[in-house]
Design a protein around this motif. Structure first.
Motif, PDB file in Angstrom:
ATOM      1  N   UNK A   1       0.822  -1.208   0.000  1.00  0.00           N
ATOM      2  CA  UNK A   1       0.000   0.000   0.000  1.00  0.00           C
ATOM      3  C   UNK A   1       0.854   1.256   0.000  1.00  0.00           C
ATOM      4  N   UNK A   2       1.944   1.261   0.788  1.00  0.00           N
ATOM      5  CA  UNK A   2       2.830   2.425   0.845  1.00  0.00           C
ATOM      6  C   UNK A   2       3.479   2.674  -0.512  1.00  0.00           C
ATOM      7  N   UNK A   3       3.866   1.601  -1.170  1.00  0.00           N
ATOM      8  CA  UNK A   3       4.497   1.731  -2.483  1.00  0.00           C
ATOM      9  C   UNK A   3       3.497   2.252  -3.514  1.00  0.00           C
ATOM     10  N   UNK A   4       2.316   1.667  -3.530  1.00  0.00           N
ATOM     11  CA  UNK A   4       1.313   2.075  -4.504  1.00  0.00           C
ATOM     12  C   UNK A   4       0.899   3.534  -4.316  1.00  0.00           C
ATOM     13  N   UNK A   5       0.824   3.966  -3.081  1.00  0.00           N
ATOM     14  CA  UNK A   5       0.500   5.370  -2.805  1.00  0.00           C
ATOM     15  C   UNK A   5       1.577   6.294  -3.351  1.00  0.00           C
ATOM     16  N   UNK A   6       2.842   5.898  -3.150  1.00  0.00           N
ATOM     17  CA  UNK A   6       3.956   6.746  -3.567  1.00  0.00           C
ATOM     18  C   UNK A   6       4.070   6.849  -5.082  1.00  0.00           C
ATOM     19  N   UNK A   7       3.671   5.809  -5.814  1.00  0.00           N
ATOM     20  CA  UNK A   7       3.862   5.815  -7.272  1.00  0.00           C
ATOM     21  C   UNK A   7       2.578   6.136  -8.035  1.00  0.00           C
ATOM     22  N   UNK A   8       1.525   6.478  -7.315  1.00  0.00           N
ATOM     23  CA  UNK A   8       0.243   6.746  -7.974  1.00  0.00           C
ATOM     24  C   UNK A   8       0.414   7.764  -9.095  1.00  0.00           C
ATOM     25  N   UNK A   9      -0.050   7.397 -10.286  1.00  0.00           N
ATOM     26  CA  UNK A   9       0.036   8.296 -11.430  1.00  0.00           C
ATOM     27  C   UNK A   9       1.292   8.164 -12.248  1.00  0.00           C
ATOM     28  N   UNK A  10       2.278   7.428 -11.760  1.00  0.00           N
ATOM     29  CA  UNK A  10       3.510   7.222 -12.522  1.00  0.00           C
ATOM     30  C   UNK A  10       3.331   6.021 -13.442  1.00  0.00           C
ATOM     31  N   UNK A  11       3.656   6.175 -14.690  1.00  0.00           N
ATOM     32  CA  UNK A  11       3.549   5.084 -15.648  1.00  0.00           C
ATOM     33  C   UNK A  11       4.940   4.528 -15.925  1.00  0.00           C
ATOM     34  N   UNK A  12       5.268   3.418 -15.265  1.00  0.00           N
ATOM     35  CA  UNK A  12       6.583   2.791 -15.420  1.00  0.00           C
ATOM     36  C   UNK A  12       6.489   1.345 -14.948  1.00  0.00           C
ATOM     37  N   UNK A  13       7.369   0.471 -15.427  1.00  0.00           N
ATOM     38  CA  UNK A  13       7.365  -0.918 -14.955  1.00  0.00           C
ATOM     39  C   UNK A  13       7.653  -0.982 -13.454  1.00  0.00           C
ATOM     40  N   UNK A  14       7.153  -2.044 -12.820  1.00  0.00           N
ATOM     41  CA  UNK A  14       7.243  -2.197 -11.369  1.00  0.00           C
ATOM     42  C   UNK A  14       7.801  -3.570 -11.023  1.00  0.00           C
ATOM     43  N   UNK A  15       8.585  -3.621  -9.931  1.00  0.00           N
ATOM     44  CA  UNK A  15       9.100  -4.889  -9.419  1.00  0.00           C
ATOM     45  C   UNK A  15       9.026  -4.871  -7.898  1.00  0.00           C
ATOM     46  N   UNK A  16       8.308  -5.863  -7.334  1.00  0.00           N
ATOM     47  CA  UNK A  16       8.177  -5.954  -5.882  1.00  0.00           C
ATOM     48  C   UNK A  16       8.582  -7.310  -5.317  1.00  0.00           C
TER      49      UNK A  16
END
Length: 367
Positions: free
Chosen positions: A176-191
């Motif tokens: 949730x913390x990660x998703x909040x921080x990147x909201x609106x950014x369009x880029x690949x993700x790795x968790x």
């Protein structure tokens, strides 16, 4: 002839586990082969999946250069990034990807004189509190790097602290913390690490970073809950640590065995001596009763593990004699179980294997 202690590395099992990680997670997957592939041989493991791996991940540039020298051309990510800006020209020359986890790295990358832009994995601290940019500066760092000519592509990443604890909600909080921080950014993700791949489908994204599962070890070993119930059935152990009995004798009742005399025979006990000890990577702290297999039959460690040898109970194995095959861990005895008995984790045991011969097999199969 040579000492019988051997680590048999089954590259077909490594390939199976990588394919399983990709099948479960979807998208792309970096095979984490840092620390010499967790003690299994980084070059050999990389070559085993070179034709299908989306890329590899190592700790630092030294490990990456070994792979490049061995002919590995796939992307290689430096999980610790660079330690000083002087590394950047060599990173560029070898077409390596870098993790950027601190503001000084952001500044150093932007100040570097490079001819070709680099692929950056921008790491956010979502709760691990080890390395990673704080959430409040993460977006600004992304925007700065995105617009800079030294940066070609950016992957957004974070790392889980407690994904191997099925009963904890900490991973949910990190997501949730990660998703909040990147909201609106369009880029690949790795968790996802191995535990994330196997147990947290809510964290699936563009890239996975499986590590310990590639070597057939269960990241949930010793944990309650449902996540790890079928893990051991799906993964295939890559390392089979074996040796042989080099001596067999009967210990009379009342006699003590080995250093410290911590085992005292309550009855006449048939004792086997195995050519493997803590100098080979078997844990000295493995307690009496730790499982071991002799000629395919389970028995137990007795006495204290010493540098070159350990002793096992052969009382119920009358056919076992010098030369009998001994499995310390592998198919019958999961390395995760040995680690749990020794109060550690499979990662440490696998990384510590040394001095033994390494033999590689690869039975290619279609899956």
């Amino acid at each position: 002839m040579s000492r019988p202690a051997v680590a048999r590395i089954r590259l077909d099992a490594f390939r199976h586990n990588y394919r399983l990680a990709k099948k479960l997670h979807g998208g792309s997957a970096l095979a984490v082969i840092k620390a010499n592939a967790y003690g299994h041989g980084a070059v050999q493991c990389a070559r085993a999946i070179a034709d299908e791996a989306d890329g590899f991940a190592v700790a630092a540039i030294e490990e990456a250069l070994i792979l490049r020298a061995a002919g590995i051309t796939a992307p290689i990510l430096l999980l610790e990034g660079f330690f000083e800006s002087a590394e950047l020209p060599e990173i560029e020359a070898n077409n390596l990807w870098i993790v950027v986890h601190h503001l000084w790295q952001v500044e150093a990358l932007m100040a570097a004189r490079l001819y070709s832009p680099l692929t950056v994995w921008l790491k956010m601290d979502s709760g691990m509190h080890r390395v990673g940019l704080a959430p409040e500066v993460y977006r600004q760092a992304y925007e700065r790097l995105k617009q800079h000519p030294n940066v070609a592509h950016i992957v957004l990443m974070s790392h889980f602290a407690r994904a191997d604890e099925p009963g904890s909600n900490y991973t949910v909080r990190q997501i949730q913390a990660f998703q909040t921080a990147i909201a609106g950014i369009s880029a690949p993700v790795s968790l996802t690490n191995s535990a994330g791949v196997l147990g947290w489908p809510g964290a699936y994204a563009d890239w996975a970073r499986p590590g310990i599962m590639l070597y057939g070890a269960n990241p949930f070993a010793g944990q309650a809950g449902s996540f790890g119930m079928s893990v051991d059935e799906r993964l295939r152990p890559v390392m089979q640590l074996e040796s042989a009995l080099i001596s067999v004798r009967t210990l009379p009742a009342g006699e003590a065995l080995g250093y410290g005399g911590i085992f005292v025979a309550e009855q006449p006990t048939r004792v086997g001596v195995v050519a493997c000890g803590y100098a080979d990577g078997y844990p000295r702290v493995a307690p009496m009763g730790t499982a071991v297999a002799v000629d395919g039959k389970l028995t137990r460690v007795i006495g204290r593990v010493s540098m070159d040898m350990l002793t096992v109970d052969l009382t119920d194995l009358p056919a076992a004699n010098p030369g009998s095959r001994v499995e310390l861990w592998g198919d019958q005895v999961p390395v995760s179980e040995i680690a749990e008995r020794a109060g550690t984790i499979a990662y440490e045991l696998l990384c510590n294997v040394k001095r033994v011969r390494f033999e590689y097999t690869d039975i290619s199969t279609e899956e």
